[in-house]
Scaffold this motif. Sequence first.
Motif, PDB file in Angstrom:
ATOM      1  N   TYR A 193      33.217  44.183  33.758  1.00 47.79           N
ATOM      2  CA  TYR A 193      33.230  44.309  35.212  1.00 47.79           C
ATOM      3  C   TYR A 193      34.665  44.462  35.697  1.00 47.79           C
ATOM      4  CZ  TYR A 193      28.392  42.700  35.224  1.00 47.79           C
ATOM      5  OH  TYR A 193      27.043  42.583  35.017  1.00 47.79           O
ATOM      6  N   GLU A 194      34.803  44.944  36.916  1.00 51.56           N
ATOM      7  CA  GLU A 194      36.124  45.054  37.524  1.00 51.56           C
ATOM      8  C   GLU A 194      36.003  44.823  39.019  1.00 51.56           C
ATOM      9  OE1 GLU A 194      39.217  48.036  36.238  1.00 51.56           O
ATOM     10  OE2 GLU A 194      38.685  48.878  38.206  1.00 51.56           O
ATOM     11  N   ILE A 195      36.828  43.916  39.536  1.00 54.69           N
ATOM     12  CA  ILE A 195      36.947  43.741  40.977  1.00 54.69           C
ATOM     13  C   ILE A 195      38.205  44.479  41.400  1.00 54.69           C
ATOM     14  CG2 ILE A 195      37.155  42.161  42.919  1.00 54.69           C
ATOM     15  CD1 ILE A 195      35.942  39.973  41.139  1.00 54.69           C
ATOM     16  N   ARG A 196      38.073  45.345  42.377  1.00 53.17           N
ATOM     17  CA  ARG A 196      39.226  46.064  42.923  1.00 53.17           C
ATOM     18  C   ARG A 196      39.537  45.488  44.301  1.00 53.17           C
ATOM     19  NH1 ARG A 196      37.234  52.128  41.146  1.00 53.17           N
ATOM     20  NH2 ARG A 196      37.068  51.625  38.928  1.00 53.17           N
ATOM     21  N   PHE A 197      40.669  44.813  44.364  1.00 51.19           N
ATOM     22  CA  PHE A 197      41.120  44.166  45.589  1.00 51.19           C
ATOM     23  C   PHE A 197      42.026  45.143  46.354  1.00 51.19           C
ATOM     24  CE2 PHE A 197      40.287  40.799  42.535  1.00 51.19           C
ATOM     25  CZ  PHE A 197      39.659  39.812  43.283  1.00 51.19           C
ATOM     26  N   ILE A 234      54.241  46.685  47.523  1.00 49.93           N
ATOM     27  CA  ILE A 234      54.207  47.876  46.666  1.00 49.93           C
ATOM     28  C   ILE A 234      52.816  48.089  46.077  1.00 49.93           C
ATOM     29  CG2 ILE A 234      56.635  47.632  46.093  1.00 49.93           C
ATOM     30  CD1 ILE A 234      55.708  46.712  43.271  1.00 49.93           C
ATOM     31  N   TRP A 235      51.931  47.109  46.217  1.00 51.53           N
ATOM     32  CA  TRP A 235      50.591  47.180  45.640  1.00 51.53           C
ATOM     33  C   TRP A 235      49.633  47.862  46.602  1.00 51.53           C
ATOM     34  CZ3 TRP A 235      52.240  46.048  41.218  1.00 51.53           C
ATOM     35  CH2 TRP A 235      53.124  44.996  40.997  1.00 51.53           C
ATOM     36  N   ASP A 236      48.756  48.664  46.061  1.00 52.46           N
ATOM     37  CA  ASP A 236      47.710  49.287  46.867  1.00 52.46           C
ATOM     38  C   ASP A 236      46.366  48.647  46.516  1.00 52.46           C
ATOM     39  OD1 ASP A 236      46.449  50.979  48.685  1.00 52.46           O
ATOM     40  OD2 ASP A 236      46.121  52.511  47.158  1.00 52.46           O
ATOM     41  N   VAL A 237      45.880  48.919  45.317  1.00 47.52           N
ATOM     42  CA  VAL A 237      44.643  48.312  44.838  1.00 47.52           C
ATOM     43  C   VAL A 237      44.963  47.545  43.558  1.00 47.52           C
ATOM     44  CG1 VAL A 237      42.313  48.757  43.961  1.00 47.52           C
ATOM     45  CG2 VAL A 237      43.243  50.165  45.815  1.00 47.52           C
ATOM     46  N   VAL A 238      44.550  46.293  43.518  1.00 48.51           N
ATOM     47  CA  VAL A 238      44.752  45.466  42.328  1.00 48.51           C
ATOM     48  C   VAL A 238      43.417  45.385  41.589  1.00 48.51           C
ATOM     49  CG1 VAL A 238      45.271  43.158  41.471  1.00 48.51           C
ATOM     50  CG2 VAL A 238      46.624  44.127  43.351  1.00 48.51           C
ATOM     51  N   PRO A 239      43.334  46.021  40.398  1.00 55.46           N
ATOM     52  CA  PRO A 239      42.097  45.938  39.622  1.00 55.46           C
ATOM     53  C   PRO A 239      42.147  44.743  38.670  1.00 55.46           C
ATOM     54  CG  PRO A 239      43.561  47.543  38.639  1.00 55.46           C
ATOM     55  CD  PRO A 239      44.284  46.970  39.839  1.00 55.46           C
ATOM     56  N   VAL A 240      41.101  43.944  38.670  1.00 51.95           N
ATOM     57  CA  VAL A 240      41.006  42.824  37.737  1.00 51.95           C
ATOM     58  C   VAL A 240      39.747  43.048  36.907  1.00 51.95           C
ATOM     59  CG1 VAL A 240      40.788  40.331  37.461  1.00 51.95           C
ATOM     60  CG2 VAL A 240      42.209  41.265  39.312  1.00 51.95           C
ATOM     61  N   TYR A 245      31.252  33.107  36.991  1.00 50.70           N
ATOM     62  CA  TYR A 245      32.546  33.748  36.781  1.00 50.70           C
ATOM     63  C   TYR A 245      33.259  33.786  38.134  1.00 50.70           C
ATOM     64  CZ  TYR A 245      30.835  35.031  32.201  1.00 50.70           C
ATOM     65  OH  TYR A 245      30.358  34.977  30.919  1.00 50.70           O
ATOM     66  N   HIS A 246      34.235  32.892  38.298  1.00 53.80           N
ATOM     67  CA  HIS A 246      35.016  32.831  39.533  1.00 53.80           C
ATOM     68  C   HIS A 246      36.373  33.448  39.239  1.00 53.80           C
ATOM     69  CE1 HIS A 246      36.115  31.598  43.515  1.00 53.80           C
ATOM     70  NE2 HIS A 246      37.168  30.954  43.052  1.00 53.80           N
ATOM     71  N   ILE A 247      36.698  34.536  39.942  1.00 49.33           N
ATOM     72  CA  ILE A 247      37.898  35.326  39.672  1.00 49.33           C
ATOM     73  C   ILE A 247      38.797  35.322  40.908  1.00 49.33           C
ATOM     74  CG2 ILE A 247      38.759  37.559  38.851  1.00 49.33           C
ATOM     75  CD1 ILE A 247      36.735  36.290  36.909  1.00 49.33           C
ATOM     76  N   PRO A 248      39.688  34.320  41.047  1.00 44.62           N
ATOM     77  CA  PRO A 248      40.576  34.269  42.207  1.00 44.62           C
ATOM     78  C   PRO A 248      41.757  35.237  42.058  1.00 44.62           C
ATOM     79  CG  PRO A 248      40.298  32.106  41.184  1.00 44.62           C
ATOM     80  CD  PRO A 248      39.771  33.122  40.242  1.00 44.62           C
ATOM     81  N   LEU A 249      42.352  35.595  43.183  1.00 48.65           N
ATOM     82  CA  LEU A 249      43.550  36.429  43.187  1.00 48.65           C
ATOM     83  C   LEU A 249      44.570  35.804  44.122  1.00 48.65           C
ATOM     84  CD1 LEU A 249      44.764  39.151  42.141  1.00 48.65           C
ATOM     85  CD2 LEU A 249      44.058  40.120  44.337  1.00 48.65           C
ATOM     86  N   LEU A 250      45.793  35.669  43.635  1.00 51.63           N
ATOM     87  CA  LEU A 250      46.920  35.199  44.427  1.00 51.63           C
ATOM     88  C   LEU A 250      47.818  36.405  44.671  1.00 51.63           C
ATOM     89  CD1 LEU A 250      47.724  32.008  42.316  1.00 51.63           C
ATOM     90  CD2 LEU A 250      46.159  32.219  44.242  1.00 51.63           C
ATOM     91  N   ILE A 251      48.150  36.674  45.926  1.00 48.58           N
ATOM     92  CA  ILE A 251      48.905  37.888  46.243  1.00 48.58           C
ATOM     93  C   ILE A 251      50.151  37.583  47.064  1.00 48.58           C
ATOM     94  CG2 ILE A 251      46.922  39.432  46.114  1.00 48.58           C
ATOM     95  CD1 ILE A 251      46.805  39.327  49.210  1.00 48.58           C
ATOM     96  N   ALA A 252      51.130  38.461  46.925  1.00 52.95           N
ATOM     97  CA  ALA A 252      52.349  38.487  47.729  1.00 52.95           C
ATOM     98  C   ALA A 252      52.787  39.948  47.747  1.00 52.95           C
ATOM     99  CB  ALA A 252      53.417  37.590  47.107  1.00 52.95           C
TER     100      ALA A 252
END
Length: 116
Positions: free
Chosen positions: A62-66, A82-88, A99-106
């Motif tokens: 699977y992939e989550i695109r943030f 500088i980030w557009d889409v972050v794929p995880v 399946y808990h998939i958190p994202l920390l962003i800056a």
Amino acid sequence: MGKITTHVLDTALGQTAKGLALRLYREEADGGARLLSSAVTNADGRLDRPLLEGDLLEAGRYEIRFHVGDYFRSREQSPPSIWDVVPVAFQVSDAEQHYHIPLLIAPGAYSTYRGS
């Protein structure tokens, strides 16, 4: 019952990332990706319901695109991201698990981990 959930934190501001769009895909046998769900984070940086759950969750990749670029642009943060889409991308081996998939962003960094 298995499920996929997420939450997003804006570490630059020290708060949850409200209004961040994301999409969940599953890799198909032919190598393509099929869109399964999309959502926008709420005031808590979470979703109002799981991205996928129950019988819809199967073993596979699977992939989550943030969509963090849109999030940062909407806040007019300086410096801009500088980030557009972050794929995880991640593997579901047991469809009965959570399946808990958190994202920390800056604007200049991001990280993820398997949450609980």
